[in-house]
Write an enzyme that holds these catalytic residues in place. Sequence first.
Site, PDB file in Angstrom:
ATOM      1  CE  LYS A  72      -3.481  -0.372  -0.558  1.00  0.00           C
ATOM      2  NZ  LYS A  72      -4.037  -0.663  -1.914  1.00  0.00           N
ATOM      3  N   GLY A  74       2.249   2.266  -3.018  1.00  0.00           N
ATOM      4  CA  GLY A  74       2.193   2.781  -4.387  1.00  0.00           C
ATOM      5  C   GLY A  74       3.008   1.949  -5.357  1.00  0.00           C
ATOM      6  CB  THR A  75       4.281  -1.565  -5.232  1.00  0.00           C
ATOM      7  OG1 THR A  75       3.017  -2.189  -4.986  1.00  0.00           O
ATOM      8  CG2 THR A  75       5.050  -1.429  -3.934  1.00  0.00           C
ATOM      9  NE  ARG A 155       0.230   6.554   0.537  1.00  0.00           N
ATOM     10  CZ  ARG A 155      -1.066   6.272   0.705  1.00  0.00           C
ATOM     11  NH1 ARG A 155      -1.510   5.056   0.487  1.00  0.00           N
ATOM     12  NH2 ARG A 155      -1.907   7.208   1.101  1.00  0.00           N
ATOM     13  CE1 TYR A 263      -0.374  15.077 -12.798  1.00  0.00           C
ATOM     14  CE2 TYR A 263      -0.564  14.871 -10.405  1.00  0.00           C
ATOM     15  CZ  TYR A 263      -0.349  15.640 -11.536  1.00  0.00           C
ATOM     16  OH  TYR A 263      -0.098  16.981 -11.407  1.00  0.00           O
ATOM     17  CE  LYS A 278      -3.669  -0.964  -7.195  1.00  0.00           C
ATOM     18  NZ  LYS A 278      -3.115  -1.789  -6.102  1.00  0.00           N
ATOM     19  CG  HIS A 282      -7.459   6.131   3.796  1.00  0.00           C
ATOM     20  ND1 HIS A 282      -6.275   6.784   4.084  1.00  0.00           N
ATOM     21  CD2 HIS A 282      -7.161   5.251   2.801  1.00  0.00           C
ATOM     22  CE1 HIS A 282      -5.314   6.325   3.294  1.00  0.00           C
ATOM     23  NE2 HIS A 282      -5.830   5.391   2.518  1.00  0.00           N
TER      24      HIS A 282
END
Length: 315
Positions: A72, A74-75, A155, A263, A278, A282
């Site tokens: 979690k 951003g891989t 993150r 983006y 994605k 939350h």
Amino acid sequence: MAAFLLGAVLLIVQPQIVPSRPAINSKAETSSQPIQRELLKKTSPKNDFKENIHSNGSCQQLPQTIIIGVRKGGTRALLEMLSLHPDIAAAESEVHFFDWEDHYRNGLQWYVNQMPFSYPHQITVEKTPAYFTSPKVPERVYNMNQSMRLLLILRDPSERVLSDYTQVFYNHMQKHKPYPSIEQFLVKDGELNVDYKAINRSLYYIHMQNWLKYFPLDHIHIVDGDKLIKDPFPEIEKVERFLKLSPQINASNFYFNKTKGFYCLRDSGRERCLHESKGRAHPQVDTWLLQKLHEYFHEPNKKFFELVGRTFDWH
């Protein structure tokens, strides 16, 4: 004739040249020997691989770069953005070779078979976020390739905890299974539940120490996941330099999608966004509980900054 026989004798008694092994601590070397032997059994007697060669000249290769985590962090976004570069060949799925015993026992030939077809000038990349927090993975990667270039995307630890919970929550919802609220995981006897696995995964300095036992810091590039979300191009530029790639990705490859709120990518006129899973919102968390999370991670974050010689804009 005598000269010929003498030469043959010298040739027979000449000692074999054995490749030197990297110097590692005796404990690591002892534990890695049976693993290495097991892997070699899975390959050919000459310790090479059966190459699956395509008619166009491409073949499957061991990865030269691995995105090791964090979960979690951003891989997937990092892999998709990196795939914009023509010299990158990326494995589509998470392979889990080094952390799942059933996969690891299959040996390196199996691992190669999971890789995409690539050309000799390309860098093969795979990503499995669970690698970063798995204690046994660093040594296994090292035994395969001590020169491996590693990518780690991180993150804000508190935000990562919430994302971790959100993913599992939605997975249960899709299967129409009930799932406890986040407070039931984060709170125990009125205090922060530090035994919650999602919290442990955010203790970056502990896991980083394990990787630094085997790889120097200059072999691990840390991508700022929070900055990648807000402005991806500068972070991808840094990755290109780390991997010694020619600068092929540019700002025009990214555009902000107002509907999705993040983006998306533009490649040769084709536009694509990450999966709808994605960027999920939350859960709402009480302010006092968020403050508890921030306070808990304050010292571990400081240790991590000292360890890597960098600071990040985290709470």
